[in-house]
Scaffold this motif. Sequence first.
Motif, PDB file in Angstrom:
ATOM      1  N   LEU A 116       0.833  -1.216   0.000  1.00  0.00           N
ATOM      2  CA  LEU A 116       0.000   0.000   0.000  1.00  0.00           C
ATOM      3  C   LEU A 116       0.862   1.258   0.000  1.00  0.00           C
ATOM      4  O   LEU A 116       0.474   2.279  -0.583  1.00  0.00           O
ATOM      5  CB  LEU A 116      -0.945   0.003   1.201  1.00  0.00           C
ATOM      6  N   ASP A 117       2.036   1.214   0.657  1.00  0.00           N
ATOM      7  CA  ASP A 117       2.974   2.350   0.580  1.00  0.00           C
ATOM      8  C   ASP A 117       3.354   2.636  -0.873  1.00  0.00           C
ATOM      9  O   ASP A 117       3.427   3.791  -1.289  1.00  0.00           O
ATOM     10  CB  ASP A 117       4.249   2.059   1.383  1.00  0.00           C
ATOM     11  N   LEU A 118       3.592   1.562  -1.607  1.00  0.00           N
ATOM     12  CA  LEU A 118       3.924   1.711  -3.025  1.00  0.00           C
ATOM     13  C   LEU A 118       2.755   2.354  -3.783  1.00  0.00           C
ATOM     14  O   LEU A 118       2.949   3.282  -4.567  1.00  0.00           O
ATOM     15  CB  LEU A 118       4.261   0.344  -3.627  1.00  0.00           C
ATOM     16  N   PHE A 119       1.529   1.901  -3.520  1.00  0.00           N
ATOM     17  CA  PHE A 119       0.352   2.482  -4.170  1.00  0.00           C
ATOM     18  C   PHE A 119       0.166   3.948  -3.779  1.00  0.00           C
ATOM     19  O   PHE A 119      -0.250   4.766  -4.595  1.00  0.00           O
ATOM     20  CB  PHE A 119      -0.915   1.688  -3.848  1.00  0.00           C
ATOM     21  N   TRP A 120       0.480   4.280  -2.513  1.00  0.00           N
ATOM     22  CA  TRP A 120       0.343   5.672  -2.085  1.00  0.00           C
ATOM     23  C   TRP A 120       1.296   6.566  -2.871  1.00  0.00           C
ATOM     24  O   TRP A 120       0.895   7.631  -3.361  1.00  0.00           O
ATOM     25  CB  TRP A 120       0.624   5.811  -0.582  1.00  0.00           C
ATOM     26  N   CYS A 121       2.545   6.150  -2.983  1.00  0.00           N
ATOM     27  CA  CYS A 121       3.521   6.957  -3.739  1.00  0.00           C
ATOM     28  C   CYS A 121       3.083   7.115  -5.187  1.00  0.00           C
ATOM     29  O   CYS A 121       3.183   8.200  -5.765  1.00  0.00           O
ATOM     30  CB  CYS A 121       4.904   6.306  -3.672  1.00  0.00           C
ATOM     31  N   TYR A 122       2.583   6.021  -5.759  1.00  0.00           N
ATOM     32  CA  TYR A 122       2.142   6.084  -7.152  1.00  0.00           C
ATOM     33  C   TYR A 122       0.926   6.994  -7.304  1.00  0.00           C
ATOM     34  O   TYR A 122       0.879   7.843  -8.199  1.00  0.00           O
ATOM     35  CB  TYR A 122       1.834   4.675  -7.667  1.00  0.00           C
ATOM     36  N   ALA A 123      -0.076   6.838  -6.421  1.00  0.00           N
ATOM     37  CA  ALA A 123      -1.306   7.638  -6.527  1.00  0.00           C
ATOM     38  C   ALA A 123      -1.038   9.116  -6.272  1.00  0.00           C
ATOM     39  O   ALA A 123      -1.535   9.985  -6.993  1.00  0.00           O
ATOM     40  CB  ALA A 123      -2.356   7.118  -5.544  1.00  0.00           C
ATOM     41  N   PHE A 124      -0.240   9.401  -5.252  1.00  0.00           N
ATOM     42  CA  PHE A 124      -0.025  10.794  -4.866  1.00  0.00           C
ATOM     43  C   PHE A 124       0.932  11.511  -5.811  1.00  0.00           C
ATOM     44  O   PHE A 124       0.658  12.624  -6.262  1.00  0.00           O
ATOM     45  CB  PHE A 124       0.486  10.856  -3.426  1.00  0.00           C
ATOM     46  N   PHE A 125       2.071  10.884  -6.125  1.00  0.00           N
ATOM     47  CA  PHE A 125       3.103  11.574  -6.891  1.00  0.00           C
ATOM     48  C   PHE A 125       2.997  11.360  -8.391  1.00  0.00           C
ATOM     49  O   PHE A 125       3.167  12.293  -9.163  1.00  0.00           O
ATOM     50  CB  PHE A 125       4.495  11.161  -6.402  1.00  0.00           C
ATOM     51  N   ARG A 126       2.754  10.139  -8.835  1.00  0.00           N
ATOM     52  CA  ARG A 126       2.699   9.885 -10.278  1.00  0.00           C
ATOM     53  C   ARG A 126       1.361  10.306 -10.876  1.00  0.00           C
ATOM     54  O   ARG A 126       1.320  10.936 -11.919  1.00  0.00           O
ATOM     55  CB  ARG A 126       2.956   8.409 -10.579  1.00  0.00           C
ATOM     56  N   LEU A 127       0.264   9.895 -10.226  1.00  0.00           N
ATOM     57  CA  LEU A 127      -1.055  10.283 -10.732  1.00  0.00           C
ATOM     58  C   LEU A 127      -1.429  11.702 -10.322  1.00  0.00           C
ATOM     59  O   LEU A 127      -2.392  12.263 -10.835  1.00  0.00           O
ATOM     60  CB  LEU A 127      -2.123   9.306 -10.238  1.00  0.00           C
ATOM     61  N   GLN A 128      -0.692  12.245  -9.368  1.00  0.00           N
ATOM     62  CA  GLN A 128      -0.918  13.589  -8.828  1.00  0.00           C
ATOM     63  C   GLN A 128      -2.358  13.759  -8.346  1.00  0.00           C
ATOM     64  O   GLN A 128      -2.987  14.776  -8.572  1.00  0.00           O
ATOM     65  CB  GLN A 128      -0.543  14.651  -9.859  1.00  0.00           C
ATOM     66  N   SER A 129      -2.843  12.728  -7.665  1.00  0.00           N
ATOM     67  CA  SER A 129      -4.193  12.730  -7.126  1.00  0.00           C
ATOM     68  C   SER A 129      -4.126  12.824  -5.611  1.00  0.00           C
ATOM     69  O   SER A 129      -3.791  11.851  -4.927  1.00  0.00           O
ATOM     70  CB  SER A 129      -4.933  11.466  -7.543  1.00  0.00           C
ATOM     71  N   VAL A 130      -4.424  13.991  -5.092  1.00  0.00           N
ATOM     72  CA  VAL A 130      -4.390  14.199  -3.643  1.00  0.00           C
ATOM     73  C   VAL A 130      -5.478  13.378  -2.968  1.00  0.00           C
ATOM     74  O   VAL A 130      -5.254  12.774  -1.919  1.00  0.00           O
ATOM     75  CB  VAL A 130      -4.526  15.702  -3.308  1.00  0.00           C
ATOM     76  N   ALA A 131      -6.658  13.293  -3.599  1.00  0.00           N
ATOM     77  CA  ALA A 131      -7.770  12.529  -3.019  1.00  0.00           C
ATOM     78  C   ALA A 131      -7.402  11.050  -2.896  1.00  0.00           C
ATOM     79  O   ALA A 131      -7.639  10.419  -1.853  1.00  0.00           O
ATOM     80  CB  ALA A 131      -9.028  12.704  -3.861  1.00  0.00           C
ATOM     81  N   ALA A 132      -6.824  10.487  -3.954  1.00  0.00           N
ATOM     82  CA  ALA A 132      -6.400   9.082  -3.896  1.00  0.00           C
ATOM     83  C   ALA A 132      -5.304   8.906  -2.846  1.00  0.00           C
ATOM     84  O   ALA A 132      -5.274   7.893  -2.137  1.00  0.00           O
ATOM     85  CB  ALA A 132      -5.911   8.619  -5.260  1.00  0.00           C
ATOM     86  N   GLY A 133      -4.421   9.885  -2.718  1.00  0.00           N
ATOM     87  CA  GLY A 133      -3.375   9.833  -1.698  1.00  0.00           C
ATOM     88  C   GLY A 133      -3.951   9.809  -0.291  1.00  0.00           C
ATOM     89  O   GLY A 133      -3.475   9.080   0.572  1.00  0.00           O
ATOM     90  N   VAL A 134      -5.005  10.589  -0.069  1.00  0.00           N
ATOM     91  CA  VAL A 134      -5.663  10.610   1.249  1.00  0.00           C
ATOM     92  C   VAL A 134      -6.305   9.264   1.540  1.00  0.00           C
ATOM     93  O   VAL A 134      -6.160   8.708   2.646  1.00  0.00           O
ATOM     94  CB  VAL A 134      -6.713  11.742   1.326  1.00  0.00           C
ATOM     95  N   VAL A 135      -7.006   8.697   0.559  1.00  0.00           N
ATOM     96  CA  VAL A 135      -7.680   7.405   0.756  1.00  0.00           C
ATOM     97  C   VAL A 135      -6.661   6.305   1.055  1.00  0.00           C
ATOM     98  O   VAL A 135      -6.821   5.536   2.002  1.00  0.00           O
ATOM     99  CB  VAL A 135      -8.546   7.051  -0.479  1.00  0.00           C
ATOM    100  N   VAL A 136      -5.595   6.233   0.264  1.00  0.00           N
ATOM    101  CA  VAL A 136      -4.598   5.179   0.462  1.00  0.00           C
ATOM    102  C   VAL A 136      -3.838   5.403   1.768  1.00  0.00           C
ATOM    103  O   VAL A 136      -3.557   4.441   2.499  1.00  0.00           O
ATOM    104  CB  VAL A 136      -3.635   5.090  -0.747  1.00  0.00           C
ATOM    105  N   ALA A 137      -3.532   6.648   2.111  1.00  0.00           N
ATOM    106  CA  ALA A 137      -2.848   6.922   3.387  1.00  0.00           C
ATOM    107  C   ALA A 137      -3.725   6.506   4.564  1.00  0.00           C
ATOM    108  O   ALA A 137      -3.223   5.973   5.563  1.00  0.00           O
ATOM    109  CB  ALA A 137      -2.480   8.402   3.482  1.00  0.00           C
TER     110      ALA A 137
END
Length: 184
Positions: A116-137
């Motif tokens: 999930l840490d890997l998915f968080w980095c991908y969602a937040f930084f690569r996809l640049q989706s703050v909302a997805a970053g919040v959900v995964v975090a």
Amino acid sequence: MGDFVFNPLFVRGRFCLKWYFSRLFCIAYRVRTVKLLWAVCISVGIVLLFAFPSALAVDTGEWYSSLKLPSFALDGRYQTIAWAVVYIADVAALSSLFFKGAKGARLYLPVAAGVLDLFWCYAFFRLQSVAAGVVVAGMILLWTVLCAALNFKKDKFAFTVFCFKSAWQAYVFAVATAIFCYSL
């Protein structure tokens, strides 16, 4: 004179287990040490499987610098150090779990948290989706709290490490949530 054969189990005609048990303990100590080294090696391998791709997914370019960060957000240098400490803590906790023979959810949940840490980095930084970053975090935070709860009675060291990681994940969740709120 007859041939003298030294038998360590008999000293001065008496049965002596001290020598026997000291040798047995030495072998058991060596086996325990090898088991611990294997546990550490396996844990390092698992953590590197999700830490290295996570590091590749992080891009703090123009998008990240344009975000309004909360006042309690750490500087980039300190975040790098903190993430390194978190990954070292992951290795320590997984090593302890492997060494003590953990099975099932106690072993799989920390590995899943790393994924999930890997998915968080991908969602937040690569996809640049703050909302997805919040959900995964938030998911990672719940996952690490669950890891701590599962290890409360069985492995105090892993429990302590997961409490530390839960505190860090709470910080990550708070920063991501603040960024999301500022971007509305």
